[in-house]
Design an enzyme around this catalytic site. Structure first.
Site, short mmCIF file in Angstrom:
data_model
loop_
_atom_site.label_atom_id
_atom_site.label_comp_id
_atom_site.label_asym_id
_atom_site.label_seq_id
_atom_site.Cartn_x
_atom_site.Cartn_y
_atom_site.Cartn_z
N ASP A 139 37.81 33.92 31.98
CA ASP A 139 39.20 33.48 32.23
C ASP A 139 39.53 32.15 31.57
O ASP A 139 40.52 31.50 31.95
CB ASP A 139 39.47 33.41 33.74
CG ASP A 139 38.74 32.24 34.40
OD1 ASP A 139 37.58 31.99 34.04
OD2 ASP A 139 39.35 31.58 35.27
N ASP A 191 33.58 32.25 38.49
CA ASP A 191 34.82 31.80 39.15
C ASP A 191 36.03 32.20 38.32
O ASP A 191 36.12 31.87 37.13
CB ASP A 191 34.81 30.29 39.32
CG ASP A 191 33.66 29.80 40.18
OD1 ASP A 191 33.89 29.41 41.32
OD2 ASP A 191 32.50 29.84 39.69
N ASP A 242 32.11 36.00 33.46
CA ASP A 242 32.19 34.66 34.01
C ASP A 242 32.26 34.83 35.53
O ASP A 242 32.58 35.92 36.03
CB ASP A 242 33.42 33.95 33.46
CG ASP A 242 33.58 32.55 34.03
OD1 ASP A 242 32.58 31.81 34.09
OD2 ASP A 242 34.71 32.20 34.43
#
Length: 231
Positions: free
Chosen positions: A174, A17, A15
């Site tokens: 995240d 960000d 991922d």
């Protein structure tokens, strides 16, 4: 430290960000500017940081208390994106240990890519400005697919771009949607608990195969995760 990865591991997908890059400082500035335009005081930075992975709509709700169905919400979302573009790439940095990990993956002959819900109009210039090396070999954004994460379609497109099977890939993210997408695609998954996790959320509950609580140990977590590869 030289890491030894599973011989079946062909690629790692991240991922963006909150996993690969810490972009929160730019969103903190953006939210504060938007609130300032409405005569509102700054919010605690950690509150904004925890909301980054939920996207622009969530940040507008956080900044102004508006919901998507409220009148004027869309104009505020577009204004937030305008303000974000003004600071895009100026404060974003790779998390500690990430560039060293990418180098080790490259030396091991393992490809790497990115699967993000950030539109390509923002992802591509951000990645050019940060200039990670070795460069990514796959980038999938929501405008490249018909169904974004948590649907597995983006990650399956990553696999086609990287010329490997899902069983040969580890996905790192995240947010619970990342883990759900990775599992649905048939990949091993790692929860990046060092990223933008909201208060009250528990990465232990996401169903990931492993958890990295610090970006500096992500490489060791990847190396320790068994990958069986394609049948």
């Amino acid at each position: 430290m030289n890491l030894k990865f599973s011989r079946h591991l062909k690629a790692v997908v991240f991922d963006l960000d909150g996993t690969l890059l810490d972009t929160a400082p730019e969103f903190i500035v953006t939210v504060h500017r938007l609130r300032d335009e409405h005569g509102l005081a700054p919010l605690p930075p950690d509150l904004i940081r925890a909301s980054v992975s939920n996207g622009a709509r969530s940040l507008v709700t956080l900044a102004l208390g508006l919901e998507p169905q409220d009148q004027g919400f869309e104009s505020k979302r577009l204004r937030l994106l305008e303000l974000y573009r003004e600071v895009l790439g100026t404060q974003a940095t790779a998390y500690a240990g990430i560039e060293e990990l990418l180098t080790q993956l490259h030396r091991a002959g393992i490809s790497w890519g990115i699967s993000t819900n950030k539109p390509s109009a923002l992802s591509e210039p951000l990645l050019r400005m940060v200039a990670l090396r070795p460069a990514h070999q796959s980038l999938v954004c929501p405008d490249h697919v018909s169904r974004p994460k948590p649907h597995p379609e983006p990650l399956l497109l990553n696999c086609r771009q990287l010329c490997c099977e899902p069983a040969e890939v580890i996905y790192v993210g995240d947010h619970q949607r990342d883990i759900e997408a990775g599992r649905a695609a048939g990949m091993k998954t790692i929860a990046a608990a060092y990223g933008y996790v909201e208060a009250g959320d528990d990465p232990q509950r996401w169903g990931a195969d492993a958890i990295a609580h610090d970006s500096r140990v992500l490489g060791a977590t990847l190396a320790a995760l068994p990958v069986r590869g394609k049948p």
